[in-house]
Scaffold this active site. Structure first.
Site, mmCIF file in Angstrom:
data_model
loop_
_atom_site.group_PDB
_atom_site.id
_atom_site.type_symbol
_atom_site.label_atom_id
_atom_site.label_comp_id
_atom_site.label_asym_id
_atom_site.label_seq_id
_atom_site.Cartn_x
_atom_site.Cartn_y
_atom_site.Cartn_z
ATOM 1 N N PRO A 198 1.015 -1.060 0.001
ATOM 2 C CA PRO A 198 0.045 0.034 0.108
ATOM 3 C C PRO A 198 1.035 1.240 -0.065
ATOM 4 O O PRO A 198 1.948 1.331 0.388
ATOM 5 C CB PRO A 198 -0.837 -0.032 1.237
ATOM 6 C CG PRO A 198 -0.182 -0.958 2.166
ATOM 7 C CD PRO A 198 0.596 -1.891 1.230
ATOM 8 N N CYS A 199 0.157 2.631 -0.207
ATOM 9 C CA CYS A 199 1.032 3.675 -0.369
ATOM 10 C C CYS A 199 1.840 4.062 0.988
ATOM 11 O O CYS A 199 1.178 3.440 1.911
ATOM 12 C CB CYS A 199 0.100 4.853 -0.846
ATOM 13 S SG CYS A 199 -0.790 5.602 0.547
#
Length: 274
Positions: free
Chosen positions: A174-175
């Site tokens: 994920p970011c």
């Protein structure tokens, strides 16, 4: 229903779309969507990656390499969520503003270039998690083929392996903004130091990991079963020195081990907030 049945349904869905623009991060979910879309639609499928400070440079490079391997046309757009205080103040619905920025950029491009549909990599399991970004996507008419067919996270890997994709077992990434506790301001510098710390650990051979950041403290998460090996085989003094060089004051190891979405544990009613 077998994964082969679900793959066939996914292929049928894209055939019905005729043209599709894929919000493509290079993660395993959106890469599977890009692969199947290209297999069915050929040049009528287009993958677009949003490049921003919250995306590790090596993940951006992976996205480019994977798109080339698939054969799908690939474009890049810059997004500017870091200019939005609704995002950088890191509220619990931060992802809503990130995805709003993304799809507000992609929707006009899809219209201009003649793509009837913008699609993403949301899978069936994501719908059961706290994902405020899903609401932003739905508000803008984005479709989620994997979720529509009922393909789970595990089935994404199974289908990817079935299709011969070499990254079928790639860890979720994920970011970088997901590394910060809600309410702590996100800056480009903080994103940079988290990225450097995770890159350091990957170069040591660790793949499934997170470096959570809180104020000036780095908290390393690794799978619980790997922690003893990590402690025994890592030059901890050298690691601490490296992390301090990135800008951290303290370096800790989370003894509970790696848990995806751990920071959402502080949201007891998160599932009703999406």
């Amino acid at each position: 229903m077998t994964v082969q049945d679900k793959l066939q349904q996914l292929q049928t869905l894209f055939a019905q779309m005729e043209r599709a623009l894929i919000a493509y991060s290079g993660g395993i979910d959106s890469t599977l969507v890009a692969k199947v879309a290209f297999d069915v639609l050929g040049y009528k499928a287009l993958a677009i990656t949003a490049n921003s400070p919250s995306l590790l440079p090596e993940d951006f490079e992976d996205a480019q390499v994977q798109a080339a391997d698939i054969g799908i046309s690939h474009e890049v757009v810059a997004t500017h969520e870091m200019d939005n205080p609704n995002y950088t103040t890191n509220p619990v619905n931060r992802c809503y503003f990130c995805k709003s920025e993304l799809y507000d950029a992609l929707k006009p491009l899809a219209s201009e270039w003649g793509y009837a549909y913008v699609v993403d990599g949301v899978n069936a399991d994501d719908l059961q998690d706290y994902r405020p970004g899903i609401r932003a996507a739905k508000e803008r008419g984005t479709r989620s083929p994997l979720a529509e067919v009922g393909i789970t996270k595990l089935e994404v890997r199974e289908i990817s392996k079935l299709l011969g994709l070499p990254w079928w077992d790639k860890p979720a990434q994920p970011c970088l903004s997901s590394r910060f506790p809600y309410g702590e301001e996100i800056t480009v510098e903080k994103l940079r130091r988290v990225g450097q710390a995770e890159r350091y650990l990957r170069h040591l051979g660790w793949s499934t990991l997170r470096v959570r950041s809180q104020a000036d403290t780095a908290r390393i998460e690794l799978p619980a079963a790997e922690i003893p090996t990590f402690i025994q085989n890592t030059d901890l003094a050298e690691l601490v020195e490296a992390f301090k060089g990135y800008g951290f004051t303290y370096v800790t190891l989370d003894l509970e081990g790696f848990v995806s979405g751990k920071l959402n544990q502080e949201l007891p009613f998160a599932s009703s907030m999406s």
